[in-house]
Design a protein around this motif. Structure first.
Motif, PDB file in Angstrom:
ATOM      1  N   PRO A 518       0.777  -1.249   0.000  1.00 31.84           N
ATOM      2  CA  PRO A 518       0.000   0.000   0.000  1.00 31.84           C
ATOM      3  C   PRO A 518       0.804   1.292   0.000  1.00 31.84           C
ATOM      4  N   VAL A 519       2.137   1.249   0.077  1.00 28.43           N
ATOM      5  CA  VAL A 519       2.898   2.505   0.097  1.00 28.43           C
ATOM      6  C   VAL A 519       2.936   3.184  -1.270  1.00 28.43           C
ATOM      7  N   PHE A 520       2.582   2.438  -2.333  1.00 27.93           N
ATOM      8  CA  PHE A 520       2.654   3.000  -3.683  1.00 27.93           C
ATOM      9  C   PHE A 520       1.467   2.500  -4.498  1.00 27.93           C
ATOM     10  N   SER A 521       0.864   3.406  -5.259  1.00 30.80           N
ATOM     11  CA  SER A 521      -0.271   3.049  -6.102  1.00 30.80           C
ATOM     12  C   SER A 521       0.186   2.881  -7.544  1.00 30.80           C
ATOM     13  N   ASP A 522       0.151   1.657  -8.038  1.00 27.59           N
ATOM     14  CA  ASP A 522       0.482   1.426  -9.447  1.00 27.59           C
ATOM     15  C   ASP A 522      -0.531   2.115 -10.352  1.00 27.59           C
ATOM     16  N   LYS A 523      -1.776   2.159  -9.914  1.00 23.81           N
ATOM     17  CA  LYS A 523      -2.839   2.781 -10.708  1.00 23.81           C
ATOM     18  C   LYS A 523      -2.561   4.259 -10.938  1.00 23.81           C
ATOM     19  N   ASP A 524      -2.159   4.962  -9.873  1.00 23.45           N
ATOM     20  CA  ASP A 524      -1.907   6.400  -9.974  1.00 23.45           C
ATOM     21  C   ASP A 524      -0.457   6.723 -10.313  1.00 23.45           C
ATOM     22  N   GLY A 525       0.426   5.733 -10.165  1.00 24.20           N
ATOM     23  CA  GLY A 525       1.839   5.970 -10.418  1.00 24.20           C
ATOM     24  C   GLY A 525       2.481   6.887  -9.398  1.00 24.20           C
ATOM     25  N   SER A 526       1.986   6.852  -8.159  1.00 19.26           N
ATOM     26  CA  SER A 526       2.533   7.753  -7.147  1.00 19.26           C
ATOM     27  C   SER A 526       2.465   7.118  -5.766  1.00 19.26           C
ATOM     28  N   ALA A 527       3.230   7.689  -4.850  1.00 21.55           N
ATOM     29  CA  ALA A 527       3.226   7.232  -3.467  1.00 21.55           C
ATOM     30  C   ALA A 527       1.907   7.612  -2.807  1.00 21.55           C
ATOM     31  N   THR A 528       1.483   6.806  -1.842  1.00 20.38           N
ATOM     32  CA  THR A 528       0.191   7.023  -1.186  1.00 20.38           C
ATOM     33  C   THR A 528       0.299   7.737   0.152  1.00 20.38           C
ATOM     34  N   GLY A 529       1.492   7.734   0.744  1.00 16.82           N
ATOM     35  CA  GLY A 529       1.634   8.286   2.095  1.00 16.82           C
ATOM     36  C   GLY A 529       1.216   7.309   3.171  1.00 16.82           C
ATOM     37  N   PHE A 530       1.014   6.047   2.780  1.00 14.99           N
ATOM     38  CA  PHE A 530       0.495   5.050   3.724  1.00 14.99           C
ATOM     39  C   PHE A 530       1.371   4.931   4.966  1.00 14.99           C
ATOM     40  N   GLY A 531       0.705   4.812   6.095  1.00 10.07           N
ATOM     41  CA  GLY A 531       1.383   4.527   7.355  1.00 10.07           C
ATOM     42  C   GLY A 531       1.611   5.734   8.232  1.00 10.07           C
ATOM     43  N   ALA A 532       1.839   6.898   7.630  1.00  8.70           N
ATOM     44  CA  ALA A 532       2.159   8.082   8.432  1.00  8.70           C
ATOM     45  C   ALA A 532       1.016   8.444   9.373  1.00  8.70           C
ATOM     46  N   GLN A 533      -0.211   8.445   8.854  1.00  6.24           N
ATOM     47  CA  GLN A 533      -1.346   8.836   9.691  1.00  6.24           C
ATOM     48  C   GLN A 533      -1.672   7.760  10.722  1.00  6.24           C
ATOM     49  N   THR A 534      -1.537   6.496  10.347  1.00  7.11           N
ATOM     50  CA  THR A 534      -1.774   5.419  11.314  1.00  7.11           C
ATOM     51  C   THR A 534      -0.794   5.502  12.476  1.00  7.11           C
ATOM     52  N   LEU A 535       0.483   5.698  12.173  1.00  2.79           N
ATOM     53  CA  LEU A 535       1.493   5.770  13.233  1.00  2.79           C
ATOM     54  C   LEU A 535       1.268   6.980  14.130  1.00  2.79           C
ATOM     55  N   ALA A 536       0.943   8.129  13.528  1.00  5.70           N
ATOM     56  CA  ALA A 536       0.683   9.325  14.334  1.00  5.70           C
ATOM     57  C   ALA A 536      -0.554   9.127  15.205  1.00  5.70           C
ATOM     58  N   GLN A 537      -1.594   8.513  14.639  1.00  3.31           N
ATOM     59  CA  GLN A 537      -2.794   8.229  15.427  1.00  3.31           C
ATOM     60  C   GLN A 537      -2.480   7.255  16.561  1.00  3.31           C
ATOM     61  N   TRP A 538      -1.605   6.298  16.291  1.00  2.00           N
ATOM     62  CA  TRP A 538      -1.231   5.344  17.341  1.00  2.00           C
ATOM     63  C   TRP A 538      -0.529   6.048  18.501  1.00  2.00           C
ATOM     64  N   VAL A 539       0.378   6.958  18.174  1.00  2.09           N
ATOM     65  CA  VAL A 539       1.066   7.706  19.231  1.00  2.09           C
ATOM     66  C   VAL A 539       0.068   8.516  20.051  1.00  2.09           C
ATOM     67  N   LEU A 540      -0.865   9.181  19.369  1.00  3.25           N
ATOM     68  CA  LEU A 540      -1.875   9.947  20.097  1.00  3.25           C
ATOM     69  C   LEU A 540      -2.712   9.032  20.986  1.00  3.25           C
ATOM     70  N   GLY A 541      -3.020   7.842  20.486  1.00  3.79           N
ATOM     71  CA  GLY A 541      -3.757   6.884  21.300  1.00  3.79           C
ATOM     72  C   GLY A 541      -2.972   6.460  22.522  1.00  3.79           C
ATOM     73  N   GLU A 542      -1.678   6.227  22.346  1.00  2.00           N
ATOM     74  CA  GLU A 542      -0.827   5.858  23.477  1.00  2.00           C
ATOM     75  C   GLU A 542      -0.736   6.992  24.494  1.00  2.00           C
ATOM     76  N   ALA A 543      -0.864   8.229  24.004  1.00  2.00           N
ATOM     77  CA  ALA A 543      -0.815   9.395  24.893  1.00  2.00           C
ATOM     78  C   ALA A 543      -2.186   9.726  25.479  1.00  2.00           C
ATOM     79  N   GLY A 544      -3.196   8.923  25.126  1.00  4.28           N
ATOM     80  CA  GLY A 544      -4.544   9.180  25.620  1.00  4.28           C
ATOM     81  C   GLY A 544      -5.234  10.314  24.908  1.00  4.28           C
ATOM     82  N   LEU A 545      -4.802  10.601  23.657  1.00  2.00           N
ATOM     83  CA  LEU A 545      -5.340  11.737  22.907  1.00  2.00           C
ATOM     84  C   LEU A 545      -5.892  11.302  21.559  1.00  2.00           C
ATOM     85  N   ALA A 546      -6.393  10.082  21.462  1.00  3.62           N
ATOM     86  CA  ALA A 546      -6.852   9.559  20.176  1.00  3.62           C
ATOM     87  C   ALA A 546      -7.923  10.451  19.582  1.00  3.62           C
ATOM     88  N   GLY A 547      -7.806  10.659  18.252  1.00  2.00           N
ATOM     89  CA  GLY A 547      -8.825  11.461  17.583  1.00  2.00           C
ATOM     90  C   GLY A 547      -8.336  11.990  16.268  1.00  2.00           C
TER      91      GLY A 547
END
Length: 547
Positions: A518-547
């Protein structure tokens, strides 16, 4: 007679120095490369009504219940807007049989003070939710559809409105819509001779309430991180080198010196720490490895300490088990640092949001996997930083080697509560889950669910995979502690089990994300940015600030 010019003659005009030729593969010498977008789209919360707005494109989210039956007529917001547009809304609904089904949309050019209108179906209002069980939320989808229409119509100004407010938090809904819009409006053209991009300059959300502005600001922070991830993953390997990743980490640290500290270990430092697996992979490259350790320390009392490790192979030739033939994807191996791109994207988001009470160690073992006389060979035995030995059965199973030393390193940074690693690790996971889904392995149900919940908040797709301990026998070597591959069947599981051997799961919760696809879309020929938002959300969740 003319005396032949020797090397000594040639160099004499430069004193005693050797001739220095420009590195023709260093694109930065010929084409400026920046990690900062040239253009920022202004997103704001408006307070007016759709019929009072004027501009290039009005995107209107429509619920099924807002549309009349065959015999009925428009009412409420739709009727008022229709009257101001000389019947254009009713014409769209009747001509195209628009019913407001979720995922449907219809755009038309109407002229006048509002040049274009797109109706975007949102389904049943009672089903509206801020978070989807799978993939993008309803409001992220709304924003993405508006972005697509803006691209098609070449709109410079956009308003996004709803026919009614559903029973969800209005501010959070506007933030989700802004997230979907800003993420989907992205276009890649940094490496073209004439850089282009979206025409859109401003977007006004005609909903959001008193909390909308703050929610939009959070959305901008998440998308800024994902955009950095895209910039890094889409960059060619003669731009995104180990040093380039270190530069990205440095820019993040310099942008928020109150919360970040950066340490970059050079090859000699890694040798002192006996990182034999990591250095074995890096040995054949002409580019020096960079072991990146970026530490985030939030304000206030630190209540949670976590680590995030990203695979950082800026190019993977496969080594002596070289990637060759159709389907080898060697030309796409710039994306093999997709895990580290996601890690740095998450770090960028935290630099903007600055959650309190949490310490995060971002670790990347950056290098290339190349072919050279001094490189690791099939059959070699390498020694990890904890003294464990690994027989190299396949030099193209290199990512797990670099991750092993990185995981050992991060566990030595004090008592951590949890560690997540993310890597473009196996083709087996691509085959199993297809182009849009990452495999998720966890040392416990609670650890796995924490990351899965973060992915749902981010609108990214992960799927729990079995960490089948019985398969670990395939990694046993007759002459070393482990082999680095365990056979063709269950390849993604074998890779996760290999990493598991280097994590003390009795002391720290651990999750592994195999994000090869999922890090790259063959259909669009570009990177998707996958993972950055999940990891940041995980950190916020660990800090008790999920949202």
């Amino acid at each position: 007679n003319v005396e032949p010019m020797t090397a000594d003659h040639c160099c004499s005009c430069f004193g005693n120095s050797s001739l220095q030729f420009a590195d023709m593969t260093d694109i930065s010498a010929w084409h400026p490369v920046s990690l900062t977008p040239k253009k920022q789209i202004n997103v704001s919360i408006g307070s007016g009504y759709p019929q009072d707005w004027s501009g290039d494109l009005l995107a209107l989210g429509v619920f099924e219940g807002d549309l009349p039956s065959k015999e009925g007529s428009l009412s409420g917001c739709l009727a008022t807007l229709d009257a101001s547009l000389d019947g254009a809304i009713e014409d769209i609904i009747q001509t195209y049989e628009f019913k407001g089904k979720e995922g449907s949309q219809q755009a038309v050019r109407v002229g006048g003070k509002i040049k274009n209108v797109v109706l975007i179906g949102l389904g049943k209002v009672e089903d509206a939710a801020l978070e989807a069980k799978w993939g993008l939320s309803l409001f992220q989808t709304l924003g993405a559809a508006a972005a697509a229409a803006a691209k098609t119509t070449k709109a410079r100004t956009l308003a996004l409105a709803l026919t009614q407010l559903p029973p969800v938090d209005e501010g959070e809904a506007s933030g989700k819509a802004a997230n979907g819009l800003l993420h989907a409006i992205y276009e890649t053209s940094r490496f073209k001779s004439s850089e282009t991009g979206p025409k859109l300059e401003s977007a006004e959300l005609l909903f959001g309430g008193k909390d909308g502005a703050a929610a939009v600001q959070r959305a901008q922070a998440f998308v800024a991180g994902a955009t950095l991830t895209r910039y890094l993953v889409e960059a060619p390997p003669n731009v995104c080198t180990p040093a380039h990743l270190a530069q990205a980490a440095e820019e993040i640290a310099e942008s928020a010196p109150d919360v970040y500290q950066l340490k970059v270990l050079e090859k000699a430092d890694c040798e002192a720490l006996k990182m034999g697996l990591y250095l074995g992979v890096a040995e054949a490259s002409a580019l020096p490895p960079k072991f990146i350790h970026l530490t985030y320390t939030g304000a206030g009392e630190i209540k949670r300490r976590v680590g995030i490790v990203g695979k950082g192979l800026t190019f993977d030739s496969g080594g002596y088990n070289i990637k060759a033939g159709a389907g080898s994807m060697i030309e796409m191996m710039k994306i093999d640092m997709g895990g580290s791109g996601a890690v740095l994207g998450a770090a960028k988001t935290l630099a903007l949001l600055k959650p309190e009470g949490i310490e995060v160690h971002f670790v990347i073992a950056a290098c290339e996997n190349m072919v050279a006389g001094g490189g690791m060979r099939p059959g070699d035995i390498l020694v990890a930083s904890n003294g464990k030995t690994v027989e190299i059965n396949n030099t193209d199973a290199e990512g797990r080697l670099t991750l092993a030393d990185a995981l050992l390193y991060v566990q030595n940074q004090g008592q951590l509560d949890a560690v997540v690693d993310i890597a473009t690790l196996t083709g087996a996971c691509m085959i199993a889950l297809g182009p849009a889904i990452a495999g998720l392995y966890g040392s416990s149900d609670a650890a796995a669910e924490a990351v899965a919940a973060a992915a749902r908040r981010a609108g990214e797709k992960v799927w729990r995979m079995p960490l089948e301990k019985a398969y670990a026998d395939a990694l046993k070597s007759p002459i070393a502690d482990y082999k680095n591959v365990g056979g063709r069947a269950g390849g993604s599981i074998h890779a996760a089990l290999f990493l598991n051997e280097f994590v003390d799961t009795e002391r720290v919760a651990w999750v592994h994300l195999d994000a090869a696809a999922p890090v790259f879309s063959d259909k669009d020929g570009s990177a998707t940015g996958f993972g950055a938002q999940t990891l940041a959300q995980w950190v916020l969740g660990e800090a008790g600030l999920a949202g």
